[in-house]
Design a protein around this motif. Structure first.
Motif, PDB file in Angstrom:
ATOM      1  N   PRO A 129       0.814  -1.221   0.000  1.00  0.00           N
ATOM      2  CA  PRO A 129       0.000   0.000   0.000  1.00  0.00           C
ATOM      3  C   PRO A 129       0.846   1.270   0.000  1.00  0.00           C
ATOM      4  O   PRO A 129       0.460   2.279  -0.581  1.00  0.00           O
ATOM      5  CB  PRO A 129      -0.814  -0.128   1.295  1.00  0.00           C
ATOM      6  CG  PRO A 129      -0.865  -1.591   1.575  1.00  0.00           C
ATOM      7  CD  PRO A 129       0.454  -2.138   1.100  1.00  0.00           C
ATOM      8  N   ALA A 130       2.017   1.234   0.658  1.00  0.00           N
ATOM      9  CA  ALA A 130       2.867   2.427   0.707  1.00  0.00           C
ATOM     10  C   ALA A 130       3.359   2.816  -0.674  1.00  0.00           C
ATOM     11  O   ALA A 130       3.412   4.002  -1.019  1.00  0.00           O
ATOM     12  CB  ALA A 130       4.058   2.187   1.637  1.00  0.00           C
ATOM     13  N   LEU A 131       3.713   1.837  -1.503  1.00  0.00           N
ATOM     14  CA  LEU A 131       4.179   2.141  -2.855  1.00  0.00           C
ATOM     15  C   LEU A 131       3.014   2.483  -3.775  1.00  0.00           C
ATOM     16  O   LEU A 131       3.154   3.326  -4.669  1.00  0.00           O
ATOM     17  CB  LEU A 131       4.981   0.978  -3.426  1.00  0.00           C
ATOM     18  CG  LEU A 131       6.284   0.653  -2.692  1.00  0.00           C
ATOM     19  CD1 LEU A 131       7.084  -0.378  -3.472  1.00  0.00           C
ATOM     20  CD2 LEU A 131       7.114   1.902  -2.446  1.00  0.00           C
ATOM     21  N   ALA A 132       1.878   1.839  -3.564  1.00  0.00           N
ATOM     22  CA  ALA A 132       0.701   2.173  -4.369  1.00  0.00           C
ATOM     23  C   ALA A 132       0.302   3.629  -4.157  1.00  0.00           C
ATOM     24  O   ALA A 132      -0.217   4.287  -5.065  1.00  0.00           O
ATOM     25  CB  ALA A 132      -0.461   1.247  -4.023  1.00  0.00           C
ATOM     26  N   GLY A 133       0.558   4.147  -2.947  1.00  0.00           N
ATOM     27  CA  GLY A 133       0.199   5.524  -2.633  1.00  0.00           C
ATOM     28  C   GLY A 133       1.343   6.510  -2.815  1.00  0.00           C
ATOM     29  O   GLY A 133       1.226   7.665  -2.396  1.00  0.00           O
ATOM     30  N   LEU A 134       2.451   6.080  -3.433  1.00  0.00           N
ATOM     31  CA  LEU A 134       3.601   6.958  -3.636  1.00  0.00           C
ATOM     32  C   LEU A 134       3.187   8.179  -4.456  1.00  0.00           C
ATOM     33  O   LEU A 134       2.611   8.054  -5.543  1.00  0.00           O
ATOM     34  CB  LEU A 134       4.701   6.190  -4.361  1.00  0.00           C
ATOM     35  CG  LEU A 134       6.114   6.770  -4.339  1.00  0.00           C
ATOM     36  CD1 LEU A 134       6.711   6.686  -2.932  1.00  0.00           C
ATOM     37  CD2 LEU A 134       7.004   6.026  -5.330  1.00  0.00           C
ATOM     38  N   LYS A 135       3.477   9.366  -3.947  1.00  0.00           N
ATOM     39  CA  LYS A 135       3.082  10.598  -4.625  1.00  0.00           C
ATOM     40  C   LYS A 135       4.017  10.883  -5.793  1.00  0.00           C
ATOM     41  O   LYS A 135       5.232  10.975  -5.595  1.00  0.00           O
ATOM     42  CB  LYS A 135       3.102  11.774  -3.643  1.00  0.00           C
ATOM     43  CG  LYS A 135       2.093  11.643  -2.505  1.00  0.00           C
ATOM     44  CD  LYS A 135       2.193  12.817  -1.546  1.00  0.00           C
ATOM     45  CE  LYS A 135       1.187  12.672  -0.405  1.00  0.00           C
ATOM     46  NZ  LYS A 135       1.298  13.782   0.578  1.00  0.00           N
ATOM     47  N   PRO A 136       3.476  11.010  -7.006  1.00  0.00           N
ATOM     48  CA  PRO A 136       4.336  11.264  -8.162  1.00  0.00           C
ATOM     49  C   PRO A 136       5.195  12.506  -7.971  1.00  0.00           C
ATOM     50  O   PRO A 136       4.753  13.511  -7.411  1.00  0.00           O
ATOM     51  CB  PRO A 136       3.338  11.455  -9.307  1.00  0.00           C
ATOM     52  CG  PRO A 136       2.118  10.707  -8.874  1.00  0.00           C
ATOM     53  CD  PRO A 136       2.056  10.895  -7.387  1.00  0.00           C
ATOM     54  N   ARG A 137       6.435  12.382  -8.405  1.00  0.00           N
ATOM     55  CA  ARG A 137       7.406  13.476  -8.437  1.00  0.00           C
ATOM     56  C   ARG A 137       7.986  13.869  -7.082  1.00  0.00           C
ATOM     57  O   ARG A 137       9.155  14.214  -6.992  1.00  0.00           O
ATOM     58  CB  ARG A 137       6.809  14.743  -9.069  1.00  0.00           C
ATOM     59  CG  ARG A 137       6.257  14.560 -10.473  1.00  0.00           C
ATOM     60  CD  ARG A 137       7.353  14.436 -11.494  1.00  0.00           C
ATOM     61  NE  ARG A 137       6.870  14.728 -12.851  1.00  0.00           N
ATOM     62  CZ  ARG A 137       7.639  14.694 -13.926  1.00  0.00           C
ATOM     63  NH1 ARG A 137       8.921  14.413 -13.809  1.00  0.00           N
ATOM     64  NH2 ARG A 137       7.140  14.939 -15.128  1.00  0.00           N
ATOM     65  N   VAL A 138       7.182  13.858  -6.020  1.00  0.00           N
ATOM     66  CA  VAL A 138       7.627  14.465  -4.763  1.00  0.00           C
ATOM     67  C   VAL A 138       7.970  13.456  -3.669  1.00  0.00           C
ATOM     68  O   VAL A 138       8.467  13.840  -2.610  1.00  0.00           O
ATOM     69  CB  VAL A 138       6.587  15.473  -4.228  1.00  0.00           C
ATOM     70  CG1 VAL A 138       6.452  16.644  -5.189  1.00  0.00           C
ATOM     71  CG2 VAL A 138       5.238  14.815  -3.976  1.00  0.00           C
ATOM     72  N   GLU A 139       7.716  12.176  -3.884  1.00  0.00           N
ATOM     73  CA  GLU A 139       8.148  11.128  -2.970  1.00  0.00           C
ATOM     74  C   GLU A 139       8.974  10.113  -3.734  1.00  0.00           C
ATOM     75  O   GLU A 139       8.817   9.947  -4.942  1.00  0.00           O
ATOM     76  CB  GLU A 139       6.956  10.420  -2.308  1.00  0.00           C
ATOM     77  CG  GLU A 139       6.266  11.230  -1.226  1.00  0.00           C
ATOM     78  CD  GLU A 139       5.228  10.414  -0.480  1.00  0.00           C
ATOM     79  OE1 GLU A 139       5.109  10.612   0.742  1.00  0.00           O
ATOM     80  OE2 GLU A 139       4.521   9.603  -1.113  1.00  0.00           O
ATOM     81  N   ALA A 140       9.840   9.412  -3.006  1.00  0.00           N
ATOM     82  CA  ALA A 140      10.699   8.406  -3.624  1.00  0.00           C
ATOM     83  C   ALA A 140      10.718   7.141  -2.778  1.00  0.00           C
ATOM     84  O   ALA A 140      10.586   7.199  -1.549  1.00  0.00           O
ATOM     85  CB  ALA A 140      12.110   8.943  -3.798  1.00  0.00           C
ATOM     86  N   PHE A 141      10.898   6.021  -3.449  1.00  0.00           N
ATOM     87  CA  PHE A 141      11.120   4.739  -2.789  1.00  0.00           C
ATOM     88  C   PHE A 141      12.629   4.514  -2.800  1.00  0.00           C
ATOM     89  O   PHE A 141      13.234   4.303  -3.841  1.00  0.00           O
ATOM     90  CB  PHE A 141      10.381   3.634  -3.549  1.00  0.00           C
ATOM     91  CG  PHE A 141      10.635   2.230  -3.037  1.00  0.00           C
ATOM     92  CD1 PHE A 141      10.738   1.955  -1.679  1.00  0.00           C
ATOM     93  CD2 PHE A 141      10.752   1.170  -3.927  1.00  0.00           C
ATOM     94  CE1 PHE A 141      10.957   0.668  -1.212  1.00  0.00           C
ATOM     95  CE2 PHE A 141      10.960  -0.125  -3.484  1.00  0.00           C
ATOM     96  CZ  PHE A 141      11.069  -0.382  -2.122  1.00  0.00           C
ATOM     97  N   LEU A 142      13.253   4.611  -1.634  1.00  0.00           N
ATOM     98  CA  LEU A 142      14.709   4.578  -1.483  1.00  0.00           C
ATOM     99  C   LEU A 142      15.137   3.230  -0.927  1.00  0.00           C
ATOM    100  O   LEU A 142      14.615   2.772   0.092  1.00  0.00           O
ATOM    101  CB  LEU A 142      15.144   5.714  -0.546  1.00  0.00           C
ATOM    102  CG  LEU A 142      16.611   5.769  -0.121  1.00  0.00           C
ATOM    103  CD1 LEU A 142      17.524   5.983  -1.319  1.00  0.00           C
ATOM    104  CD2 LEU A 142      16.806   6.874   0.933  1.00  0.00           C
ATOM    105  N   VAL A 143      16.111   2.593  -1.591  1.00  0.00           N
ATOM    106  CA  VAL A 143      16.560   1.255  -1.214  1.00  0.00           C
ATOM    107  C   VAL A 143      18.079   1.242  -1.048  1.00  0.00           C
ATOM    108  O   VAL A 143      18.806   1.742  -1.919  1.00  0.00           O
ATOM    109  CB  VAL A 143      16.170   0.218  -2.290  1.00  0.00           C
ATOM    110  CG1 VAL A 143      16.668  -1.169  -1.898  1.00  0.00           C
ATOM    111  CG2 VAL A 143      14.656   0.206  -2.490  1.00  0.00           C
TER     112      VAL A 143
END
Length: 204
Positions: A129-143
């Motif tokens: 759910p956290a990635l499904a709700g990722l806000k375009p442009r202004v949030e990132a999934f950092l690994v």
């Protein structure tokens, strides 16, 4: 956010070093802990002062062009980032408004980027759910998976946190592999994420 947009923002940040930061909206001075907005038209982040940031808290205030970068982040324990087929151990993913996702790979010269396979992203997103709700442009999934220090951390963070990481790597990198100083700086960066954004949020 494309790699080109990220590179331009990093270069501008270097040019401003040692100068007084100004709001990209009203040209007033900004505090060291200021916020940013994403400028859709110019493809870049803009610094904003506190009054302007309060204005852009209302989503409609941006008129479709400006989007306020959030301040909250959270550590994830659920997504299987290795299913995205990325070739390195430190990467952040940014979603575009059209649903495409780009992976950005920090290095001594800035970032390299590539588009992520749509099917692979949707498969991971469907379980998170956290990635499904990722806000375009202004949030990132950092690994961060390592090597050489072995991070094993996955986060959803404001995209300006990623700009800070790229600048840190460029500052500390030495030699072919980066040197011990850069990996210490990366570890400290993730420790700081933990202090600012809290404990893991459980399965996401």
């Amino acid at each position: 956010m494309t790699a080109g947009a990220l590179q331009r923002a990093i270069r501008r940040g270097g040019q401003r070093a040692g100068t007084v930061e100004r709001c990209g909206m009203c040209a007033g001075p900004v505090s060291p802990e200021h916020r940013h907005v994403w400028d859709e038209q110019d493809g870049e982040l803009r610094c904003v002062c506190t009054p302007c940031s309060l204005l852009f808290e209302r989503e409609a205030a941006g008129g479709g062009r400006y989007q306020l970068v959030p301040v909250d982040g959270r550590r994830l324990t659920g997504p299987a980032a290795d299913e995205l087929g990325v070739p390195v151990g430190l990467v952040f993913f940014v979603k575009q408004r059209d649903g495409r996702v780009f992976g950005h790979y920090p290095g001594p010269l800035g970032v390299a980027g590539s588009e992520i396979d749509t099917g692979a992203w949707r498969a991971v997103e469907a379980r998170s759910p956290a990635l499904a709700g990722l806000k375009p442009r202004v949030e990132a999934f950092l690994v961060w998976t390592g090597p050489p220090r072995g991070g094993g951390q996955q986060w959803v963070v404001p995209v300006d946190d990623c700009y800070r990481l790229v600048a840190l790597i460029r500052q500390h990198w030495t030699g072919m592999s980066g040197g011990s100083a850069v990996w210490r700086a990366i570890a400290e960066y993730f420790d700081d994420l933990g202090r600012r954004h809290g404990r893991p949020s459980g399965k996401d």
